[in-house]
Design a protein around this motif. Structure first.
Motif, mmCIF file in Angstrom:
data_model
loop_
_atom_site.group_PDB
_atom_site.id
_atom_site.type_symbol
_atom_site.label_atom_id
_atom_site.label_comp_id
_atom_site.label_asym_id
_atom_site.label_seq_id
_atom_site.Cartn_x
_atom_site.Cartn_y
_atom_site.Cartn_z
ATOM 1 N N ASP A 75 -7.270 61.111 51.479
ATOM 2 C CA ASP A 75 -7.823 59.760 51.293
ATOM 3 C C ASP A 75 -8.071 59.529 49.806
ATOM 4 O OD1 ASP A 75 -9.227 57.392 51.211
ATOM 5 O OD2 ASP A 75 -10.463 57.847 52.964
ATOM 6 N N THR A 76 -7.086 58.956 49.137
ATOM 7 C CA THR A 76 -7.197 58.782 47.685
ATOM 8 C C THR A 76 -8.239 57.733 47.301
ATOM 9 O OG1 THR A 76 -5.356 57.211 47.742
ATOM 10 C CG2 THR A 76 -4.830 59.526 47.264
ATOM 11 N N ASP A 77 -8.480 56.750 48.174
ATOM 12 C CA ASP A 77 -9.526 55.774 47.875
ATOM 13 C C ASP A 77 -10.888 56.446 47.811
ATOM 14 O OD1 ASP A 77 -7.753 53.697 47.705
ATOM 15 O OD2 ASP A 77 -8.014 53.055 49.780
ATOM 16 N N ALA A 78 -11.154 57.320 48.785
ATOM 17 C CA ALA A 78 -12.435 58.041 48.799
ATOM 18 C C ALA A 78 -12.539 58.961 47.590
ATOM 19 C CB ALA A 78 -12.573 58.841 50.091
ATOM 20 N N ARG A 79 -11.441 59.619 47.235
ATOM 21 C CA ARG A 79 -11.476 60.552 46.100
ATOM 22 C C ARG A 79 -11.678 59.797 44.781
ATOM 23 N NH1 ARG A 79 -10.559 65.650 46.380
ATOM 24 N NH2 ARG A 79 -9.398 65.516 48.354
ATOM 25 N N THR A 80 -11.039 58.638 44.658
ATOM 26 C CA THR A 80 -11.216 57.831 43.453
ATOM 27 C C THR A 80 -12.655 57.354 43.327
ATOM 28 O OG1 THR A 80 -8.918 57.088 43.498
ATOM 29 C CG2 THR A 80 -10.472 55.755 42.246
ATOM 30 N N LEU A 81 -13.232 56.905 44.427
ATOM 31 C CA LEU A 81 -14.620 56.450 44.383
ATOM 32 C C LEU A 81 -15.569 57.610 44.076
ATOM 33 C CD1 LEU A 81 -16.703 54.248 44.679
ATOM 34 C CD2 LEU A 81 -16.657 54.576 47.160
ATOM 35 N N LEU A 82 -15.290 58.787 44.640
ATOM 36 C CA LEU A 82 -16.116 59.960 44.355
ATOM 37 C C LEU A 82 -16.066 60.294 42.864
ATOM 38 C CD1 LEU A 82 -17.866 62.330 45.294
ATOM 39 C CD2 LEU A 82 -15.752 63.595 45.781
ATOM 40 N N LEU A 141 -4.259 61.149 40.472
ATOM 41 C CA LEU A 141 -3.167 60.814 39.552
ATOM 42 C C LEU A 141 -2.001 61.789 39.661
ATOM 43 C CD1 LEU A 141 -5.312 59.769 36.465
ATOM 44 C CD2 LEU A 141 -3.968 58.273 37.938
ATOM 45 N N ALA A 142 -2.259 62.979 40.194
ATOM 46 C CA ALA A 142 -1.155 63.910 40.427
ATOM 47 C C ALA A 142 -0.198 63.360 41.476
ATOM 48 C CB ALA A 142 -1.699 65.270 40.869
ATOM 49 N N GLU A 143 -0.729 62.544 42.384
ATOM 50 C CA GLU A 143 0.099 61.903 43.402
ATOM 51 C C GLU A 143 0.735 60.620 42.878
ATOM 52 O OE1 GLU A 143 0.698 63.232 46.370
ATOM 53 O OE2 GLU A 143 -0.571 64.964 45.888
ATOM 54 N N ASN A 144 -0.009 59.893 42.049
ATOM 55 C CA ASN A 144 0.486 58.631 41.503
ATOM 56 C C ASN A 144 -0.153 58.439 40.132
ATOM 57 O OD1 ASN A 144 1.296 56.051 40.865
ATOM 58 N ND2 ASN A 144 0.055 55.045 42.429
ATOM 59 N N ARG A 145 0.595 58.746 39.086
ATOM 60 C CA ARG A 145 0.016 58.753 37.740
ATOM 61 C C ARG A 145 -0.370 57.360 37.256
ATOM 62 N NH1 ARG A 145 3.234 57.566 33.324
ATOM 63 N NH2 ARG A 145 5.418 57.051 33.762
ATOM 64 N N LEU A 146 0.057 56.302 37.971
ATOM 65 C CA LEU A 146 -0.268 54.931 37.570
ATOM 66 C C LEU A 146 -1.231 54.276 38.554
ATOM 67 C CD1 LEU A 146 3.273 53.710 36.456
ATOM 68 C CD2 LEU A 146 1.399 54.502 35.003
ATOM 69 N N ASP A 147 -1.969 55.079 39.299
ATOM 70 C CA ASP A 147 -2.911 54.516 40.264
ATOM 71 C C ASP A 147 -3.838 53.531 39.554
ATOM 72 O OD1 ASP A 147 -5.671 54.533 41.719
ATOM 73 O OD2 ASP A 147 -4.274 55.332 43.214
ATOM 74 N N GLY A 148 -3.891 52.298 40.078
ATOM 75 C CA GLY A 148 -4.595 51.220 39.375
ATOM 76 C C GLY A 148 -6.093 51.354 39.342
ATOM 77 N N ASP A 149 -6.674 52.231 40.159
ATOM 78 C CA ASP A 149 -8.125 52.460 40.133
ATOM 79 C C ASP A 149 -8.483 53.784 39.464
ATOM 80 O OD1 ASP A 149 -8.824 50.069 41.513
ATOM 81 O OD2 ASP A 149 -8.199 51.013 43.396
ATOM 82 N N ALA A 150 -7.722 54.831 39.793
ATOM 83 C CA ALA A 150 -8.045 56.153 39.265
ATOM 84 C C ALA A 150 -7.782 56.257 37.771
ATOM 85 C CB ALA A 150 -7.248 57.228 40.015
ATOM 86 N N LEU A 151 -6.695 55.617 37.292
ATOM 87 C CA LEU A 151 -6.358 55.729 35.871
ATOM 88 C C LEU A 151 -7.423 55.093 34.974
ATOM 89 C CD1 LEU A 151 -4.447 56.663 33.686
ATOM 90 C CD2 LEU A 151 -3.097 54.581 34.035
ATOM 91 N N PRO A 152 -7.849 53.842 35.219
ATOM 92 C CA PRO A 152 -8.927 53.288 34.385
ATOM 93 C C PRO A 152 -10.219 54.095 34.486
ATOM 94 C CG PRO A 152 -7.817 51.535 35.593
ATOM 95 C CD PRO A 152 -7.314 52.828 36.154
ATOM 96 N N ALA A 153 -10.488 54.642 35.683
ATOM 97 C CA ALA A 153 -11.702 55.445 35.845
ATOM 98 C C ALA A 153 -11.635 56.709 35.001
ATOM 99 C CB ALA A 153 -11.911 55.792 37.315
ATOM 100 N N LEU A 154 -10.458 57.360 34.956
ATOM 101 C CA LEU A 154 -10.324 58.569 34.144
ATOM 102 C C LEU A 154 -10.382 58.240 32.655
ATOM 103 C CD1 LEU A 154 -9.931 61.587 34.003
ATOM 104 C CD2 LEU A 154 -7.450 61.240 34.153
ATOM 105 N N ILE A 155 -9.829 57.102 32.261
ATOM 106 C CA ILE A 155 -9.940 56.690 30.859
ATOM 107 C C ILE A 155 -11.400 56.507 30.471
ATOM 108 C CG2 ILE A 155 -9.464 54.785 29.263
ATOM 109 C CD1 ILE A 155 -6.744 54.470 30.681
ATOM 110 N N ASN A 156 -12.187 55.908 31.367
ATOM 111 C CA ASN A 156 -13.624 55.774 31.104
ATOM 112 C C ASN A 156 -14.288 57.135 30.964
ATOM 113 O OD1 ASN A 156 -13.893 52.978 30.995
ATOM 114 N ND2 ASN A 156 -14.153 52.789 33.204
ATOM 115 N N VAL A 157 -13.909 58.073 31.830
ATOM 116 C CA VAL A 157 -14.480 59.422 31.752
ATOM 117 C C VAL A 157 -14.238 60.015 30.369
ATOM 118 C CG1 VAL A 157 -14.223 61.806 32.577
ATOM 119 C CG2 VAL A 157 -14.379 59.924 34.215
ATOM 120 N N GLU A 158 -13.023 59.894 29.873
ATOM 121 C CA GLU A 158 -12.704 60.483 28.571
ATOM 122 C C GLU A 158 -13.436 59.766 27.439
ATOM 123 O OE1 GLU A 158 -11.566 63.171 28.849
ATOM 124 O OE2 GLU A 158 -10.102 63.281 30.442
ATOM 125 N N LEU A 159 -13.587 58.463 27.531
ATOM 126 C CA LEU A 159 -14.328 57.730 26.504
ATOM 127 C C LEU A 159 -15.802 58.084 26.538
ATOM 128 C CD1 LEU A 159 -12.654 54.205 26.735
ATOM 129 C CD2 LEU A 159 -12.530 55.782 24.804
#
Length: 299
Positions: free
Chosen positions: A21-28, A49-67
């Motif tokens: 469940d990638t939606d649940a994992r992204t929200l977590l 992102l290993a499943e979909n490197r352009l995921d429209g929710d996970a990618l912005p969330a990971l960018i925020n994590v790095e910032l």
């Protein structure tokens, strides 16, 4: 509604039953990032992102994590890589601009802002960032201050006035200061040079040196430094040292811990002074509420 621990438990339970469940994992991962648990957030989001490197929710969330975890170069790489296949993605353009700005690359960041605004002229994040990037900060600042300290033991009140000049530099700022103090019927002057130096996002230092020609109230010579480091969840700390040359030298060790909350900064310092009569300790607490965007505050 603020019950993040309960949300995390629910999502972890969901992923135990349905790991795909990638939606649940992204929200977590997103909630972990809000809690400042950046390593755990990164783990969850990278799995998506290993499943979909352009995921429209996970990618912005990971960018925020790095910032937010002071890794702007990682955020810039993620955004730039995704823009290679989605050059007109406004969210990615804005995130790329945010990362470039955090790295100090203002010209490149402004260029990405302009691209985003050409596609979405009402994008508030891009508009705010453009204003920040195009604002010309004052190169010079001049200020005065006055402080008064009263001692309950009746050993003489301390009056001090200060005139300073601040010059913004690429590495930080340089400050020249003239202090005048009065106590015990004496008066004294001190000349001080200070520098704030940025090493990388989240890490900077203060250096100071002072000289008093008379040395009646101020030390004849003073040297000092503090090194500051930001921490997750809005915390920062520093360690420092002061050397004061009176009739004999005095060594002072300084520790500081601060917490940013909304527009407020709360902090405390400890000063530890070894000496022949034992070790002296003193403490100070402060609160500042910042306003505007030029560093003004009351406290």
């Amino acid at each position: 509604t603020g019950h993040r621990d309960e949300a995390i438990r629910l999502l972890e339970g969901r992923l135990t039953l349905i790991p795909t469940d990638t939606d649940a994992r992204t929200l977590l991962g997103t909630i972990f990032s809000w809690e400042g648990r950046y390593d755990e957030a990164r783990t969850q989001l990278e799995m998506v992102l290993a499943e979909n490197r352009l995921d429209g929710d996970a990618l912005p969330a990971l960018i925020n994590v790095e910032l937010w975890s002071d890794h702007p170069s990682r955020a810039e790489f993620l955004a730039a890589q995704a823009l290679g296949s989605q050059p007109d993605n406004v969210t990615l353009l804005v995130d790329h601009a945010r990362a470039l700005s955090a790295m100090g690359l203002k010209t490149a960041a402004l260029r990405e802002c302009e691209k985003a605004l050409a596609l979405d002229p009402q994008n508030t994040i891009a508009l705010d960032l453009k204003v920040k990037l195009t604002r010309v900060p004052p190169l010079w600042q001049v200020g005065v201050s006055y402080t008064y300290d009263q001692f309950t033991q009746g050993i003489g009140d301390w009056h001090e006035g200060s005139l300073y000049v601040n010059r913004q530099m690429k590495f930080g700022s340089l400050i020249g200061r003239i202090n005048h103090a009065e106590r015990f019927g004496l008066s004294d002057e001190q000349l001080v040079g200070e520098a704030y130096v940025r090493f990388k996002p989240g890490t900077y230092a203060w250096f100071g040196a002072g000289f008093s020609p008379e040395g009646q109230l101020y030390p004849n010579y003073m040297l000092g430094f503090d090194v500051y480091q930001s921490l997750p969840k809005g915390f920062e700390f520093s360690l420092g040292y002061r050397w004061l040359e009176f009739g004999s030298p005095v060594n002072i060790f300084v520790g500081y811990l601060g917490k940013y909350w909304s527009t407020w900064l709360f902090g405390g310092r400890i000063y530890v002074t070894p000496g022949d009569a034992g070790t002296s300790r003193s403490y100070s607490l402060f609160a500042r509420n910042y306003f505007g965007d030029r560093g003004g505050y009351y406290g």
